[in-house]
Design an enzyme around this catalytic site. Structure first.
Site, PDB file in Angstrom:
ATOM      1  N   GLU A   2     -19.192  24.823 -44.848  1.00 44.21           N
ATOM      2  CA  GLU A   2     -19.950  25.664 -43.918  1.00 44.21           C
ATOM      3  C   GLU A   2     -21.322  25.060 -43.645  1.00 44.21           C
ATOM      4  OE1 GLU A   2     -18.818  28.124 -42.139  1.00 44.21           O
ATOM      5  OE2 GLU A   2     -16.868  27.801 -43.100  1.00 44.21           O
ATOM      6  N   HIS A  46     -20.358  25.326 -33.958  1.00 41.35           N
ATOM      7  CA  HIS A  46     -20.040  25.373 -35.395  1.00 41.35           C
ATOM      8  C   HIS A  46     -18.541  25.198 -35.610  1.00 41.35           C
ATOM      9  CE1 HIS A  46     -20.299  26.963 -39.591  1.00 41.35           C
ATOM     10  NE2 HIS A  46     -19.094  27.439 -39.284  1.00 41.35           N
ATOM     11  N   GLU A  47     -17.731  25.907 -34.835  1.00 44.66           N
ATOM     12  CA  GLU A  47     -16.272  25.797 -34.980  1.00 44.66           C
ATOM     13  C   GLU A  47     -15.780  24.413 -34.563  1.00 44.66           C
ATOM     14  OE1 GLU A  47     -14.932  27.974 -36.684  1.00 44.66           O
ATOM     15  OE2 GLU A  47     -16.566  29.429 -36.562  1.00 44.66           O
ATOM     16  N   HIS A  86     -16.224  22.018 -37.386  1.00 42.92           N
ATOM     17  CA  HIS A  86     -15.118  22.071 -38.354  1.00 42.92           C
ATOM     18  C   HIS A  86     -13.966  21.176 -37.893  1.00 42.92           C
ATOM     19  CE1 HIS A  86     -16.479  24.961 -41.243  1.00 42.92           C
ATOM     20  NE2 HIS A  86     -16.595  25.951 -40.370  1.00 42.92           N
TER      21      HIS A  86
END
Length: 289
Positions: free
Chosen positions: A207, A138-139, A142
């Site tokens: 997100e 997930h990071e 980003h």
């Protein structure tokens, strides 16, 4: 990995930056009218923006009490991140660990070659290996979406306006200049409110985009869904002092720290339940594909 460019996210980032730039011009104009020194204001803002762009990652790590760790200190974490970065077609980021019981993670850095992924000790103690991979992916999403840099730039105007709102009264002098100064403070308050909600709107969408990106990187949407449930359930058991210490990084966390009705209204993240629901939908789509 089959990575699909999220044009919805890119469009929102461009639109948000355009509105914030327009707001930035208005902000400078108001300060120039009521404080008179346009060149001084532009120079100070320019220096502040450059400092934020190049040092925001270090400030974020410092505010969290996180430190960069090498492969000898966290070998498994480094191996996991390196493998996922290869799957995401990204350079391996720096790895940092924050010594806090709050289970969370965030990414920072001005571009893909200067990124840092930070996790808390609370996160490492809470998640299993599969869930941890979902969070790190997930990071990394980003970073790949480049929305970390956009959020850093976007938060610049909000930070400046907040500084004027908080400390502008110091420039009211002997009383003769109070009216112009307080007009500037009111205008700064309006700028801060508008920029605050623009940033929150962009942050909520990014997100969802990072969740989809994590599912693409790992090929396992359920891993992140399980991690979100574990983190969300753990938050209620974290001491209030720890939550207050980390609240300023809400916009960058994988799950924000909630703080009452107003906190939820202005949340930088969509509800965890909706994120999990969308990840479950992705999982069903993969099974039927």
């Amino acid at each position: 990995m089959q990575w699909k460019t999220d044009w919805g996210l890119r469009g929102r980032m461009v639109f948000t930056m355009f509105l914030l730039f327009a707001l930035y011009i208005v902000f400078i104009g108001v300060l120039a009218v009521y404080w008179g020194n346009l060149l001084g204001i532009v120079v100070v803002m320019g220096l502040f923006s450059i400092a934020q762009l190049f040092f925001s990652d270090k400030m974020a790590l410092y505010s969290m009490g996180a430190r960069v760790v090498d492969e000898n200190e966290a070998p498994e974490l480094h191996r996991t991140t390196e493998r996922l970065a290869q799957q995401a077609d990204l350079p391996k980021p720096q790895i940092a660990i924050a010594d806090t019981r709050v289970p969370n993670a965030f990414a920072t850095g001005r571009n893909q070659k200067n990124a840092t992924v930070a996790v808390t000790q609370g996160l490492l103690n809470t998640l299993n290996q599969e869930e941890l991979e979902g969070v790190i992916a997930h990071e990394l999403a980003h970073v790949k979406n480049r929305d970390v840099m956009v959020m850093t730039i976007a938060s610049f105007l909000s930070t400046l306006a907040f500084i004027v709102v908080r400390w502008g009264w110091l420039f009211s002098g002997d009383g003769r200049n109070q009216a112009p100064v307080y007009v500037a403070i009111i205008a700064s308050l309006l700028v801060w409110v508008v920029s605050f909600f623009l940033i929150r709107a962009l942050s909520r969408y990014r997100e969802y985009a990072a969740d989809r990106g994590a599912a693409s990187i790992t090929g396992n949407p359920s891993a992140l869904a399980s991690a979100l449930m574990s983190i969300d359930g753990r938050m209620d058991r974290v001491p209030d002092d720890d939550l207050r210490d980390q609240a300023e990084m809400n916009a960058f966390f994988i799950i924000p720290i909630r703080s009452g009705f107003i906190g939820k209204l202005a949340s930088s993240h969509p509800p965890t339940e909706k994120r999990i629901e969308k990840l479950r939908e992705l999982e069903r789509e993969q099974e039927t594909a």
